[in-house]
Design an enzyme around this catalytic site. Sequence first.
Site, mmCIF file in Angstrom:
data_model
loop_
_atom_site.group_PDB
_atom_site.id
_atom_site.type_symbol
_atom_site.label_atom_id
_atom_site.label_comp_id
_atom_site.label_asym_id
_atom_site.label_seq_id
_atom_site.Cartn_x
_atom_site.Cartn_y
_atom_site.Cartn_z
ATOM 1 N N THR A 145 -40.606 25.672 -9.296
ATOM 2 C CA THR A 145 -40.750 24.152 -8.814
ATOM 3 C C THR A 145 -41.061 23.379 -10.190
ATOM 4 O O THR A 145 -41.829 23.841 -11.061
ATOM 5 C CB THR A 145 -41.967 24.210 -7.802
ATOM 6 O OG1 THR A 145 -43.130 24.645 -8.587
ATOM 7 C CG2 THR A 145 -41.872 25.239 -6.587
ATOM 8 N N HIS A 146 -40.680 22.283 -10.079
ATOM 9 C CA HIS A 146 -40.898 21.267 -11.105
ATOM 10 C C HIS A 146 -39.997 21.792 -12.352
ATOM 11 O O HIS A 146 -40.369 21.599 -13.372
ATOM 12 C CB HIS A 146 -42.092 20.981 -11.618
ATOM 13 C CG HIS A 146 -43.125 20.535 -10.647
ATOM 14 N ND1 HIS A 146 -43.235 19.139 -10.099
ATOM 15 C CD2 HIS A 146 -43.582 21.281 -9.409
ATOM 16 C CE1 HIS A 146 -44.076 19.035 -9.094
ATOM 17 N NE2 HIS A 146 -44.225 20.350 -8.740
ATOM 18 N N GLU A 167 -20.473 21.246 -15.832
ATOM 19 C CA GLU A 167 -20.766 20.057 -16.258
ATOM 20 C C GLU A 167 -19.958 18.855 -15.951
ATOM 21 O O GLU A 167 -20.268 17.732 -15.390
ATOM 22 C CB GLU A 167 -20.658 19.788 -17.906
ATOM 23 C CG GLU A 167 -21.718 20.779 -18.658
ATOM 24 C CD GLU A 167 -21.297 20.742 -20.347
ATOM 25 O OE1 GLU A 167 -20.519 21.456 -20.667
ATOM 26 O OE2 GLU A 167 -22.128 19.951 -20.877
ATOM 27 N N LYS A 196 -19.996 28.644 -30.174
ATOM 28 C CA LYS A 196 -20.272 27.778 -29.008
ATOM 29 C C LYS A 196 -19.698 28.675 -27.749
ATOM 30 O O LYS A 196 -18.219 28.831 -27.941
ATOM 31 C CB LYS A 196 -20.104 26.494 -29.143
ATOM 32 C CG LYS A 196 -20.923 25.651 -29.985
ATOM 33 C CD LYS A 196 -22.506 25.794 -29.528
ATOM 34 C CE LYS A 196 -22.577 25.161 -28.173
ATOM 35 N NZ LYS A 196 -22.600 23.551 -28.102
ATOM 36 N N LYS A 223 -8.267 3.810 2.943
ATOM 37 C CA LYS A 223 -7.642 5.225 2.232
ATOM 38 C C LYS A 223 -7.714 5.568 1.098
ATOM 39 O O LYS A 223 -8.174 6.840 0.904
ATOM 40 C CB LYS A 223 -6.151 5.159 2.707
ATOM 41 C CG LYS A 223 -6.056 4.915 4.427
ATOM 42 C CD LYS A 223 -4.565 4.788 4.631
ATOM 43 C CE LYS A 223 -4.014 3.282 4.450
ATOM 44 N NZ LYS A 223 -5.025 2.401 5.170
ATOM 45 N N SER A 282 -16.187 25.357 -28.953
ATOM 46 C CA SER A 282 -16.363 23.956 -29.785
ATOM 47 C C SER A 282 -15.305 23.884 -30.818
ATOM 48 O O SER A 282 -14.738 25.026 -31.398
ATOM 49 C CB SER A 282 -17.802 24.087 -30.601
ATOM 50 O OG SER A 282 -17.725 23.392 -31.451
ATOM 51 N N TYR A 300 -9.023 -6.062 13.376
ATOM 52 C CA TYR A 300 -8.464 -5.748 11.942
ATOM 53 C C TYR A 300 -8.709 -6.749 10.877
ATOM 54 O O TYR A 300 -8.440 -8.077 11.169
ATOM 55 C CB TYR A 300 -7.057 -5.213 12.184
ATOM 56 C CG TYR A 300 -6.383 -4.955 10.752
ATOM 57 C CD1 TYR A 300 -6.588 -3.663 10.250
ATOM 58 C CD2 TYR A 300 -5.706 -5.846 9.893
ATOM 59 C CE1 TYR A 300 -5.973 -3.104 9.086
ATOM 60 C CE2 TYR A 300 -5.268 -5.410 8.751
ATOM 61 C CZ TYR A 300 -5.345 -4.196 8.335
ATOM 62 O OH TYR A 300 -4.622 -4.005 7.154
ATOM 63 N N SER A 333 1.086 -1.291 0.139
ATOM 64 C CA SER A 333 -0.135 0.045 -0.049
ATOM 65 C C SER A 333 0.931 1.391 0.040
ATOM 66 O O SER A 333 0.460 2.276 0.434
ATOM 67 C CB SER A 333 -0.801 0.108 1.071
ATOM 68 O OG SER A 333 -0.307 -0.160 2.313
HETATM 69 N N1 ARG Z 1 -1.165 -1.344 5.505
HETATM 70 C C1 ARG Z 1 -1.995 -1.793 6.566
HETATM 71 C C2 ARG Z 1 -3.188 -0.995 6.191
HETATM 72 O O1 ARG Z 1 -3.334 0.002 5.631
HETATM 73 C C3 ARG Z 1 -1.300 -1.650 7.775
HETATM 74 C C4 ARG Z 1 -1.987 -2.546 8.741
HETATM 75 C C5 ARG Z 1 -1.531 -3.862 8.358
HETATM 76 N N2 ARG Z 1 -1.740 -4.633 9.447
HETATM 77 C C6 ARG Z 1 -1.725 -6.046 9.538
HETATM 78 N N3 ARG Z 1 -2.061 -6.876 10.521
HETATM 79 N N4 ARG Z 1 -1.324 -6.739 8.205
HETATM 80 O O2 ARG Z 1 -4.373 -1.481 6.873
#
Ligand code: ARG
Length: 503
Positions: free
Chosen positions: A160-161, A295, A288, A330, A282, A322, A27
Amino acid sequence: MPKSSTRLWGGRFAAEPAAVFLDYSQSIDTDVQMAAEDIWGSQAHVLMLGKQGILADAEVREILRCLEEARKHVESGTLELDPADEDIHMNLEKFVIRGAGAESGGKLHTARSRNDQVVTDSRLHLRNRLLDALEALSDLQQALLERAEGQERTVMPGYTHTQHAQPISVAFWLTGHAAALNRDQARLLAVFDRADACPLGSCALAGTSFPTDRRLTARLLGFARVEEHALDAVGSRDIYLEALSALAILHAHLSRMCEEFVLFSTYEFGMVELSDALTSGSSIMPQKKNPCLAELARSRTGQMYGCLIQALTMMKALISGYNRDIQEDKPPLWEALDLAQQTLGAVAAMVRTMELRTERMAELAGANFATATELANWLVSERGLPFRKCHEIVGSLVKRLIDEKRPLGDAQRVAEVLGELGVEAQASELGFLDPLRCLERQRSLGSTGPRETERMYGALARQLATHRKAAAQRRERITEARAQTAAAVQRVLRGGALAKLDL
Ligand code: ARG
Protein backbone atom coordinates in the site's frame (compact mmCIF):
# COMPACT_ATOMS: atom_id res chain seq x y z
CA MET A 1 -36.19 18.98 -65.28
CA PRO A 2 -33.22 21.38 -64.95
CA LYS A 3 -30.64 20.15 -62.49
CA SER A 4 -27.58 22.08 -61.44
CA SER A 5 -25.86 19.61 -59.14
CA THR A 6 -24.96 15.98 -59.86
CA ARG A 7 -25.29 15.02 -56.17
CA LEU A 8 -28.09 12.63 -55.26
CA TRP A 9 -29.48 15.47 -53.19
CA GLY A 10 -28.77 17.99 -55.94
CA GLY A 11 -32.34 19.11 -56.72
CA ARG A 12 -32.37 22.25 -54.66
CA PHE A 13 -28.75 23.20 -55.30
CA ALA A 14 -27.55 25.62 -57.92
CA ALA A 15 -23.86 24.71 -57.61
CA GLU A 16 -21.61 21.72 -57.18
CA PRO A 17 -20.05 21.40 -53.72
CA ALA A 18 -16.74 23.22 -53.41
CA ALA A 19 -13.57 21.21 -52.91
CA VAL A 20 -13.06 22.77 -49.48
CA PHE A 21 -16.50 21.56 -48.44
CA LEU A 22 -16.00 18.03 -49.71
CA ASP A 23 -12.50 17.65 -48.30
CA TYR A 24 -13.63 18.79 -44.91
CA SER A 25 -16.87 16.84 -44.70
CA GLN A 26 -16.44 13.50 -46.44
CA SER A 27 -16.16 10.44 -44.22
CA ILE A 28 -15.13 7.78 -46.74
CA ASP A 29 -11.89 6.78 -45.01
CA THR A 30 -13.78 5.96 -41.82
CA ASP A 31 -16.83 4.52 -43.53
CA VAL A 32 -15.02 1.87 -45.60
CA GLN A 33 -14.77 -0.21 -42.45
CA MET A 34 -18.53 -0.64 -42.44
CA ALA A 35 -19.14 -1.18 -46.15
CA ALA A 36 -20.22 -4.79 -45.60
CA GLU A 37 -22.60 -3.68 -42.87
CA ASP A 38 -24.11 -1.02 -45.13
CA ILE A 39 -24.85 -3.65 -47.76
CA TRP A 40 -26.34 -6.05 -45.22
CA GLY A 41 -28.52 -3.19 -43.92
CA SER A 42 -29.70 -2.36 -47.46
CA GLN A 43 -30.49 -6.00 -48.17
CA ALA A 44 -32.61 -6.25 -45.02
CA HIS A 45 -34.30 -2.95 -45.78
CA VAL A 46 -35.21 -3.80 -49.36
CA LEU A 47 -36.41 -7.30 -48.46
CA MET A 48 -38.69 -5.67 -45.91
CA LEU A 49 -39.94 -3.12 -48.46
CA GLY A 50 -40.78 -5.99 -50.82
CA LYS A 51 -42.41 -8.12 -48.17
CA GLN A 52 -44.58 -5.18 -47.13
CA GLY A 53 -45.58 -4.53 -50.74
CA ILE A 54 -43.94 -1.10 -50.68
CA LEU A 55 -41.72 -2.13 -53.62
CA ALA A 56 -42.59 -4.55 -56.41
CA ASP A 57 -40.78 -7.90 -56.49
CA ALA A 58 -39.00 -6.99 -59.73
CA GLU A 59 -37.68 -3.79 -58.20
CA VAL A 60 -36.45 -5.59 -55.12
CA ARG A 61 -34.76 -8.19 -57.34
CA GLU A 62 -32.94 -5.54 -59.37
CA ILE A 63 -31.73 -3.75 -56.26
CA LEU A 64 -30.60 -7.00 -54.63
CA ARG A 65 -28.73 -7.98 -57.77
CA CYS A 66 -26.73 -4.76 -57.63
CA LEU A 67 -26.15 -5.07 -53.90
CA GLU A 68 -24.73 -8.53 -54.53
CA GLU A 69 -22.35 -7.05 -57.07
CA ALA A 70 -21.34 -4.37 -54.60
CA ARG A 71 -20.82 -7.04 -51.92
CA LYS A 72 -18.42 -8.94 -54.19
CA HIS A 73 -16.52 -5.73 -54.87
CA VAL A 74 -16.27 -5.05 -51.15
CA GLU A 75 -15.05 -8.57 -50.47
CA SER A 76 -12.40 -8.41 -53.18
CA GLY A 77 -11.43 -4.88 -52.23
CA THR A 78 -12.34 -3.49 -55.63
CA LEU A 79 -15.24 -1.23 -54.73
CA GLU A 80 -14.46 2.27 -55.95
CA LEU A 81 -15.51 4.94 -53.53
CA ASP A 82 -15.76 8.56 -54.59
CA PRO A 83 -15.21 11.09 -51.79
CA ALA A 84 -17.35 13.48 -53.84
CA ASP A 85 -20.28 11.34 -52.76
CA GLU A 86 -19.53 12.12 -49.13
CA ASP A 87 -19.95 8.75 -47.50
CA ILE A 88 -20.39 5.03 -47.91
CA HIS A 89 -24.17 5.29 -47.97
CA MET A 90 -24.33 7.66 -50.95
CA ASN A 91 -21.62 5.72 -52.77
CA LEU A 92 -23.46 2.43 -52.46
CA GLU A 93 -26.82 3.95 -53.33
CA LYS A 94 -25.27 5.48 -56.44
CA PHE A 95 -23.74 2.11 -57.30
CA VAL A 96 -27.21 0.54 -57.14
CA ILE A 97 -28.81 3.31 -59.17
CA ARG A 98 -26.11 2.98 -61.83
CA GLY A 99 -26.65 -0.78 -62.03
CA ALA A 100 -30.41 -1.05 -61.59
CA GLY A 101 -31.39 2.20 -63.27
CA ALA A 102 -33.01 5.22 -61.70
CA GLU A 103 -36.48 3.63 -61.87
CA SER A 104 -35.72 0.64 -59.59
CA GLY A 105 -32.44 1.71 -57.97
CA GLY A 106 -33.93 5.05 -57.03
CA LYS A 107 -36.37 3.24 -54.76
CA LEU A 108 -33.77 1.74 -52.42
CA HIS A 109 -33.86 4.79 -50.20
CA THR A 110 -37.65 4.63 -49.71
CA ALA A 111 -38.58 4.86 -46.03
CA ARG A 112 -34.96 5.29 -44.97
CA SER A 113 -32.56 8.11 -44.26
CA ARG A 114 -28.81 8.25 -43.94
CA ASN A 115 -29.50 9.17 -40.34
CA ASP A 116 -30.92 5.80 -39.37
CA GLN A 117 -28.68 4.05 -41.89
CA VAL A 118 -25.40 5.28 -40.44
CA VAL A 119 -26.21 4.43 -36.85
CA THR A 120 -27.45 1.00 -37.91
CA ASP A 121 -24.19 0.36 -39.77
CA SER A 122 -22.03 1.54 -36.91
CA ARG A 123 -23.95 -0.54 -34.39
CA LEU A 124 -23.53 -3.62 -36.58
CA HIS A 125 -19.84 -2.89 -36.79
CA LEU A 126 -19.51 -2.16 -33.09
CA ARG A 127 -21.17 -5.46 -32.17
CA ASN A 128 -18.50 -7.42 -34.03
CA ARG A 129 -15.65 -5.33 -32.72
CA LEU A 130 -16.88 -5.68 -29.15
CA LEU A 131 -16.93 -9.44 -29.56
CA ASP A 132 -13.33 -9.29 -30.83
CA ALA A 133 -12.35 -7.21 -27.79
CA LEU A 134 -14.13 -9.66 -25.49
CA GLU A 135 -12.22 -12.54 -27.00
CA ALA A 136 -8.87 -10.78 -26.55
CA LEU A 137 -9.84 -9.92 -22.99
CA SER A 138 -10.77 -13.53 -22.28
CA ASP A 139 -7.36 -14.61 -23.57
CA LEU A 140 -5.65 -12.21 -21.19
CA GLN A 141 -7.82 -13.46 -18.30
CA GLN A 142 -6.88 -17.00 -19.21
CA ALA A 143 -3.18 -16.10 -19.24
CA LEU A 144 -3.45 -14.53 -15.78
CA LEU A 145 -5.25 -17.56 -14.39
CA GLU A 146 -2.73 -19.94 -15.92
CA ARG A 147 0.14 -18.04 -14.30
CA ALA A 148 -1.72 -17.91 -10.98
CA GLU A 149 -2.47 -21.62 -10.89
CA GLY A 150 -0.66 -23.46 -8.11
CA GLN A 151 0.95 -20.25 -6.74
CA GLU A 152 -1.27 -19.91 -3.67
CA ARG A 153 1.69 -20.46 -1.38
CA THR A 154 4.28 -18.47 -3.32
CA VAL A 155 4.83 -15.39 -1.17
CA MET A 156 5.54 -11.90 -2.37
CA PRO A 157 5.21 -8.51 -0.71
CA GLY A 158 1.84 -6.80 -0.99
CA TYR A 159 1.96 -3.01 -1.14
CA THR A 160 0.00 0.00 0.00
CA HIS A 161 1.39 3.45 -0.89
CA THR A 162 4.04 1.48 -2.85
CA GLN A 163 5.45 0.49 0.57
CA HIS A 164 5.67 -3.04 1.93
CA ALA A 165 2.37 -3.80 3.63
CA GLN A 166 1.58 -7.50 4.20
CA PRO A 167 2.65 -10.74 2.53
CA ILE A 168 0.39 -11.94 -0.27
CA SER A 169 0.71 -14.83 -2.71
CA VAL A 170 1.55 -14.63 -6.39
CA ALA A 171 -1.82 -16.26 -7.12
CA PHE A 172 -3.56 -13.57 -5.06
CA TRP A 173 -1.71 -10.80 -6.95
CA LEU A 174 -2.55 -12.18 -10.38
CA THR A 175 -6.14 -13.14 -9.60
CA GLY A 176 -6.57 -9.59 -8.26
CA HIS A 177 -6.01 -8.33 -11.80
CA ALA A 178 -8.25 -11.07 -13.19
CA ALA A 179 -11.04 -9.97 -10.83
CA ALA A 180 -10.91 -6.41 -12.18
CA LEU A 181 -10.82 -7.65 -15.78
CA ASN A 182 -13.82 -9.83 -15.00
CA ARG A 183 -15.82 -6.64 -14.37
CA ASP A 184 -14.47 -5.17 -17.62
CA GLN A 185 -15.80 -8.22 -19.38
CA ALA A 186 -19.24 -7.82 -17.81
CA ARG A 187 -19.21 -4.13 -18.75
CA LEU A 188 -18.34 -4.83 -22.39
CA LEU A 189 -21.02 -7.50 -22.62
CA ALA A 190 -23.55 -5.05 -21.19
CA VAL A 191 -22.50 -2.50 -23.81
CA PHE A 192 -22.97 -5.15 -26.50
CA ASP A 193 -26.47 -5.86 -25.26
CA ARG A 194 -27.32 -2.17 -25.17
CA ALA A 195 -26.04 -1.75 -28.74
CA ASP A 196 -28.05 -4.77 -29.82
CA ALA A 197 -31.11 -2.74 -30.84
CA CYS A 198 -31.93 -1.77 -34.43
CA PRO A 199 -32.35 1.94 -35.29
CA LEU A 200 -33.20 1.23 -38.96
CA GLY A 201 -36.62 2.48 -39.98
CA SER A 202 -36.45 5.58 -37.79
CA CYS A 203 -35.82 7.41 -41.07
CA ALA A 204 -34.67 11.02 -40.77
CA LEU A 205 -36.13 11.61 -37.28
CA ALA A 206 -39.89 11.15 -37.33
CA GLY A 207 -40.49 7.67 -38.68
CA THR A 208 -42.45 7.33 -41.91
CA SER A 209 -45.94 7.09 -43.39
CA PHE A 210 -44.99 3.89 -45.27
CA PRO A 211 -46.26 0.63 -43.71
CA THR A 212 -42.78 -0.61 -42.78
CA ASP A 213 -42.02 -3.57 -40.54
CA ARG A 214 -39.14 -2.54 -38.28
CA ARG A 215 -39.18 -5.81 -36.39
CA LEU A 216 -38.48 -7.69 -39.61
CA THR A 217 -35.39 -5.61 -40.49
CA ALA A 218 -34.16 -5.92 -36.91
CA ARG A 219 -34.51 -9.70 -37.14
CA LEU A 220 -32.76 -9.90 -40.51
CA LEU A 221 -29.85 -7.95 -39.04
CA GLY A 222 -29.63 -10.21 -36.00
CA PHE A 223 -30.55 -7.48 -33.52
CA ALA A 224 -32.17 -8.55 -30.27
CA ARG A 225 -34.78 -5.78 -30.54
CA VAL A 226 -35.80 -2.52 -32.20
CA GLU A 227 -34.45 0.81 -30.95
CA GLU A 228 -37.93 2.24 -30.95
CA HIS A 229 -37.98 5.99 -30.50
CA ALA A 230 -37.07 7.44 -33.88
CA LEU A 231 -35.90 10.85 -32.69
CA ASP A 232 -33.75 9.27 -29.99
CA ALA A 233 -32.45 6.52 -32.26
CA VAL A 234 -31.01 8.86 -34.89
CA GLY A 235 -29.63 11.51 -32.56
CA SER A 236 -28.24 9.63 -29.55
CA ARG A 237 -24.74 8.23 -29.24
CA ASP A 238 -24.65 7.40 -25.55
CA ILE A 239 -24.09 3.73 -26.34
CA TYR A 240 -20.84 4.66 -28.07
CA LEU A 241 -19.89 6.79 -25.09
CA GLU A 242 -20.57 3.77 -22.91
CA ALA A 243 -18.38 1.58 -25.12
CA LEU A 244 -15.61 4.18 -24.93
CA SER A 245 -16.00 4.46 -21.15
CA ALA A 246 -15.78 0.70 -20.74
CA LEU A 247 -12.68 0.61 -22.96
CA ALA A 248 -11.11 3.52 -21.07
CA ILE A 249 -11.66 1.77 -17.73
CA LEU A 250 -10.23 -1.43 -19.19
CA HIS A 251 -7.16 0.47 -20.38
CA ALA A 252 -6.75 2.00 -16.92
CA HIS A 253 -6.58 -1.55 -15.57
CA LEU A 254 -4.08 -2.58 -18.22
CA SER A 255 -1.94 0.46 -17.40
CA ARG A 256 -1.86 -0.55 -13.73
CA MET A 257 -0.57 -3.98 -14.68
CA CYS A 258 2.02 -2.45 -16.98
CA GLU A 259 3.17 -0.10 -14.24
CA GLU A 260 3.80 -3.14 -12.05
CA PHE A 261 5.74 -4.88 -14.81
CA VAL A 262 7.94 -1.79 -15.18
CA LEU A 263 8.48 -1.44 -11.43
CA PHE A 264 8.78 -5.11 -10.53
CA SER A 265 11.29 -5.74 -13.33
CA THR A 266 13.73 -3.09 -12.04
CA TYR A 267 17.00 -4.23 -10.46
CA GLU A 268 15.74 -2.80 -7.18
CA PHE A 269 12.60 -4.93 -7.12
CA GLY A 270 13.76 -7.81 -9.30
CA MET A 271 10.55 -9.82 -8.83
CA VAL A 272 9.66 -10.14 -12.50
CA GLU A 273 11.72 -10.55 -15.63
CA LEU A 274 10.05 -9.73 -18.93
CA SER A 275 10.84 -11.85 -21.96
CA ASP A 276 13.76 -10.75 -24.14
CA ALA A 277 11.38 -10.94 -27.08
CA LEU A 278 9.15 -8.28 -25.55
CA THR A 279 11.80 -5.81 -24.40
CA SER A 280 14.35 -3.61 -26.08
CA GLY A 281 17.94 -2.54 -25.59
CA SER A 282 19.76 0.76 -25.43
CA SER A 283 21.69 2.29 -28.33
CA ILE A 284 24.49 3.37 -25.97
CA MET A 285 24.29 1.36 -22.72
CA PRO A 286 25.08 -2.26 -23.55
CA GLN A 287 23.68 -3.67 -20.33
CA LYS A 288 20.17 -2.25 -20.66
CA LYS A 289 16.94 -4.20 -21.06
CA ASN A 290 14.01 -1.84 -21.26
CA PRO A 291 10.34 -2.70 -20.65
CA CYS A 292 9.21 -0.63 -23.67
CA LEU A 293 6.03 -2.58 -24.39
CA ALA A 294 4.73 -2.03 -20.86
CA GLU A 295 5.78 1.62 -20.96
CA LEU A 296 4.03 2.23 -24.28
CA ALA A 297 0.86 0.49 -23.18
CA ARG A 298 0.94 2.61 -20.03
CA SER A 299 1.34 5.73 -22.14
CA ARG A 300 -1.34 4.88 -24.69
CA THR A 301 -3.90 5.01 -21.92
CA GLY A 302 -3.80 8.73 -22.66
CA GLN A 303 -4.77 8.09 -26.27
CA MET A 304 -7.66 5.94 -25.05
CA TYR A 305 -8.92 8.59 -22.64
CA GLY A 306 -8.56 11.07 -25.50
CA CYS A 307 -10.99 9.03 -27.58
CA LEU A 308 -13.55 9.10 -24.78
CA ILE A 309 -13.15 12.83 -24.15
CA GLN A 310 -13.36 13.54 -27.90
CA ALA A 311 -16.67 11.67 -28.15
CA LEU A 312 -18.11 13.12 -24.95
CA THR A 313 -17.32 16.62 -26.15
CA MET A 314 -18.83 15.90 -29.55
CA MET A 315 -22.17 15.05 -27.92
CA LYS A 316 -22.27 18.01 -25.57
CA ALA A 317 -25.24 20.36 -26.04
CA LEU A 318 -26.46 18.92 -29.35
CA ILE A 319 -30.17 19.45 -29.92
CA SER A 320 -32.49 16.50 -30.60
CA GLY A 321 -32.19 14.64 -33.89
CA TYR A 322 -29.24 14.10 -36.19
CA ASN A 323 -26.53 16.75 -36.24
CA ARG A 324 -23.60 16.46 -38.61
CA ASP A 325 -21.34 16.77 -35.58
CA ILE A 326 -22.05 13.13 -34.79
CA GLN A 327 -20.41 11.92 -37.97
CA GLU A 328 -17.35 12.29 -35.75
CA ASP A 329 -18.48 9.42 -33.50
CA LYS A 330 -16.78 6.71 -35.49
CA PRO A 331 -13.07 7.73 -35.67
CA PRO A 332 -12.54 7.73 -31.88
CA LEU A 333 -14.66 4.62 -31.49
CA TRP A 334 -12.77 2.62 -34.12
CA GLU A 335 -9.46 3.99 -32.80
CA ALA A 336 -10.30 2.94 -29.25
CA LEU A 337 -11.33 -0.54 -30.37
CA ASP A 338 -8.12 -0.95 -32.38
CA LEU A 339 -6.03 0.23 -29.46
CA ALA A 340 -7.78 -2.00 -26.92
CA GLN A 341 -7.22 -4.99 -29.19
CA GLN A 342 -3.51 -4.20 -29.54
CA THR A 343 -2.91 -3.49 -25.87
CA LEU A 344 -4.76 -6.61 -24.76
CA GLY A 345 -2.52 -8.66 -27.06
CA ALA A 346 0.64 -6.96 -25.78
CA VAL A 347 -0.24 -7.38 -22.11
CA ALA A 348 -1.29 -11.01 -22.59
CA ALA A 349 2.06 -11.70 -24.28
CA MET A 350 3.93 -10.21 -21.32
CA VAL A 351 1.85 -12.15 -18.80
CA ARG A 352 2.35 -15.45 -20.62
CA THR A 353 6.11 -15.11 -20.92
CA MET A 354 7.28 -13.16 -17.87
CA GLU A 355 9.54 -14.94 -15.43
CA LEU A 356 8.38 -14.83 -11.83
CA ARG A 357 11.42 -14.49 -9.56
CA THR A 358 9.94 -16.29 -6.58
CA GLU A 359 13.15 -16.36 -4.53
CA ARG A 360 13.51 -12.61 -4.71
CA MET A 361 9.81 -12.26 -3.87
CA ALA A 362 10.25 -14.39 -0.75
CA GLU A 363 13.34 -12.45 0.26
CA LEU A 364 11.52 -9.11 -0.03
CA ALA A 365 8.42 -10.44 1.71
CA GLY A 366 10.50 -11.39 4.74
CA ALA A 367 12.74 -8.36 4.87
CA ASN A 368 10.68 -5.38 5.82
CA PHE A 369 8.32 -6.10 8.74
CA ALA A 370 5.45 -7.22 6.50
CA THR A 371 4.19 -9.61 9.21
CA ALA A 372 3.82 -6.86 11.85
CA THR A 373 0.04 -6.70 11.44
CA GLU A 374 -0.21 -10.43 12.08
CA LEU A 375 1.84 -10.05 15.25
CA ALA A 376 -0.59 -7.38 16.48
CA ASN A 377 -3.51 -9.71 15.59
CA TRP A 378 -1.83 -12.53 17.50
CA LEU A 379 -1.43 -10.35 20.61
CA VAL A 380 -5.14 -9.50 20.41
CA SER A 381 -6.29 -13.10 20.19
CA GLU A 382 -3.66 -14.76 22.40
CA ARG A 383 -3.06 -12.09 25.05
CA GLY A 384 -6.52 -10.54 25.11
CA LEU A 385 -5.31 -6.97 24.59
CA PRO A 386 -7.21 -4.30 22.64
CA PHE A 387 -6.02 -3.94 19.04
CA ARG A 388 -5.00 -0.30 19.46
CA LYS A 389 -2.71 -1.28 22.35
CA CYS A 390 -1.18 -4.15 20.34
CA HIS A 391 -0.61 -1.77 17.43
CA GLU A 392 1.38 0.46 19.75
CA ILE A 393 3.40 -2.41 21.23
CA VAL A 394 4.32 -3.78 17.78
CA GLY A 395 5.11 -0.25 16.57
CA SER A 396 7.61 0.17 19.42
CA LEU A 397 9.03 -3.28 18.72
CA VAL A 398 9.55 -2.44 15.03
CA LYS A 399 11.28 0.80 16.00
CA ARG A 400 13.67 -1.15 18.24
CA LEU A 401 14.39 -3.73 15.56
CA ILE A 402 15.07 -1.03 12.99
CA ASP A 403 17.62 0.51 15.35
CA GLU A 404 19.16 -2.90 15.96
CA LYS A 405 19.07 -3.74 12.22
CA ARG A 406 17.25 -6.99 12.89
CA PRO A 407 14.34 -8.47 10.92
CA LEU A 408 10.91 -9.27 12.34
CA GLY A 409 11.59 -12.91 11.46
CA ASP A 410 14.10 -13.05 14.34
CA ALA A 411 11.58 -14.71 16.70
CA GLN A 412 14.03 -14.98 19.56
CA ARG A 413 14.77 -11.27 19.63
CA VAL A 414 11.09 -10.43 19.07
CA ALA A 415 10.14 -12.51 22.14
CA GLU A 416 12.77 -10.74 24.25
CA VAL A 417 11.71 -7.24 23.21
CA LEU A 418 8.04 -8.11 23.71
CA GLY A 419 8.95 -9.16 27.25
CA GLU A 420 10.61 -5.80 27.83
CA LEU A 421 7.47 -4.13 26.53
CA GLY A 422 5.42 -6.04 29.09
CA VAL A 423 4.07 -8.95 27.02
CA GLU A 424 5.14 -12.53 27.62
CA ALA A 425 5.90 -14.52 24.47
CA GLN A 426 8.00 -17.56 23.53
CA ALA A 427 9.91 -17.64 20.26
CA SER A 428 8.30 -21.01 19.56
CA GLU A 429 4.87 -19.37 19.49
CA LEU A 430 5.89 -16.85 16.84
CA GLY A 431 6.22 -19.05 13.76
CA PHE A 432 3.74 -16.85 11.87
CA LEU A 433 6.42 -14.17 11.62
CA ASP A 434 7.53 -16.18 8.63
CA PRO A 435 5.70 -14.71 5.58
CA LEU A 436 4.39 -18.08 4.35
CA ARG A 437 3.03 -19.09 7.76
CA CYS A 438 1.53 -15.61 8.07
CA LEU A 439 -0.10 -15.96 4.66
CA GLU A 440 -1.54 -19.35 5.58
CA ARG A 441 -3.29 -17.88 8.62
CA GLN A 442 -5.37 -15.44 6.57
CA ARG A 443 -8.85 -16.90 6.34
CA SER A 444 -11.43 -14.14 5.91
CA LEU A 445 -13.63 -14.16 2.85
CA GLY A 446 -11.64 -12.87 -0.11
CA SER A 447 -8.30 -12.94 1.73
CA THR A 448 -4.89 -13.99 0.46
CA GLY A 449 -5.12 -17.26 2.43
CA PRO A 450 -4.49 -20.24 0.10
CA ARG A 451 -7.99 -21.67 0.54
CA GLU A 452 -9.75 -18.43 -0.26
CA THR A 453 -7.44 -17.69 -3.15
CA GLU A 454 -8.05 -21.13 -4.58
CA ARG A 455 -11.80 -20.68 -4.20
CA MET A 456 -11.70 -17.27 -5.92
CA TYR A 457 -9.51 -18.70 -8.66
CA GLY A 458 -12.19 -21.32 -9.32
CA ALA A 459 -14.97 -18.71 -9.35
CA LEU A 460 -13.02 -16.51 -11.78
CA ALA A 461 -12.34 -19.46 -14.06
CA ARG A 462 -16.06 -20.29 -14.09
CA GLN A 463 -17.03 -16.70 -14.79
CA LEU A 464 -14.51 -16.57 -17.60
CA ALA A 465 -16.10 -19.66 -19.15
CA THR A 466 -19.56 -18.07 -18.80
CA HIS A 467 -18.41 -14.86 -20.45
CA ARG A 468 -16.75 -16.77 -23.27
CA LYS A 469 -19.97 -18.68 -23.84
CA ALA A 470 -22.09 -15.51 -23.77
CA ALA A 471 -19.85 -13.90 -26.40
CA ALA A 472 -19.85 -17.03 -28.57
CA GLN A 473 -23.67 -17.21 -28.46
CA ARG A 474 -23.94 -13.61 -29.57
CA ARG A 475 -21.44 -14.19 -32.36
CA GLU A 476 -23.45 -17.20 -33.48
CA ARG A 477 -26.70 -15.23 -33.58
CA ILE A 478 -25.07 -12.60 -35.78
CA THR A 479 -23.64 -15.24 -38.12
CA GLU A 480 -27.00 -16.98 -38.37
CA ALA A 481 -28.87 -13.77 -39.13
CA ARG A 482 -26.35 -12.92 -41.80
CA ALA A 483 -26.73 -16.35 -43.37
CA GLN A 484 -30.52 -16.06 -43.26
CA THR A 485 -30.49 -12.69 -44.99
CA ALA A 486 -28.09 -14.07 -47.60
CA ALA A 487 -30.35 -17.08 -48.18
CA ALA A 488 -33.41 -14.85 -48.57
CA VAL A 489 -31.52 -12.68 -51.05
CA GLN A 490 -30.61 -15.78 -53.09
CA ARG A 491 -34.22 -17.00 -53.10
CA VAL A 492 -35.46 -13.67 -54.42
CA LEU A 493 -32.70 -13.53 -57.02
CA ARG A 494 -33.74 -16.98 -58.23
CA GLY A 495 -37.25 -15.64 -58.81
CA GLY A 496 -38.91 -16.39 -55.48
CA ALA A 497 -41.95 -14.26 -54.68
CA LEU A 498 -41.48 -11.87 -51.74
CA ALA A 499 -44.98 -12.54 -50.40
CA LYS A 500 -44.19 -16.23 -50.07
CA LEU A 501 -40.84 -15.68 -48.47
CA ASP A 502 -40.69 -16.91 -44.90
CA LEU A 503 -38.70 -14.19 -43.15
N1 ARG B 1 -21.68 10.46 -43.06
C1 ARG B 1 -22.77 10.73 -42.17
C2 ARG B 1 -22.38 10.30 -40.75
O1 ARG B 1 -21.47 9.56 -40.59
C3 ARG B 1 -23.99 9.97 -42.59
C4 ARG B 1 -25.27 10.62 -42.19
C5 ARG B 1 -25.45 11.87 -42.96
N2 ARG B 1 -26.70 12.46 -42.70
C6 ARG B 1 -27.01 13.71 -43.07
N3 ARG B 1 -28.17 14.15 -42.77
N4 ARG B 1 -26.14 14.45 -43.72
O2 ARG B 1 -22.97 10.72 -39.79
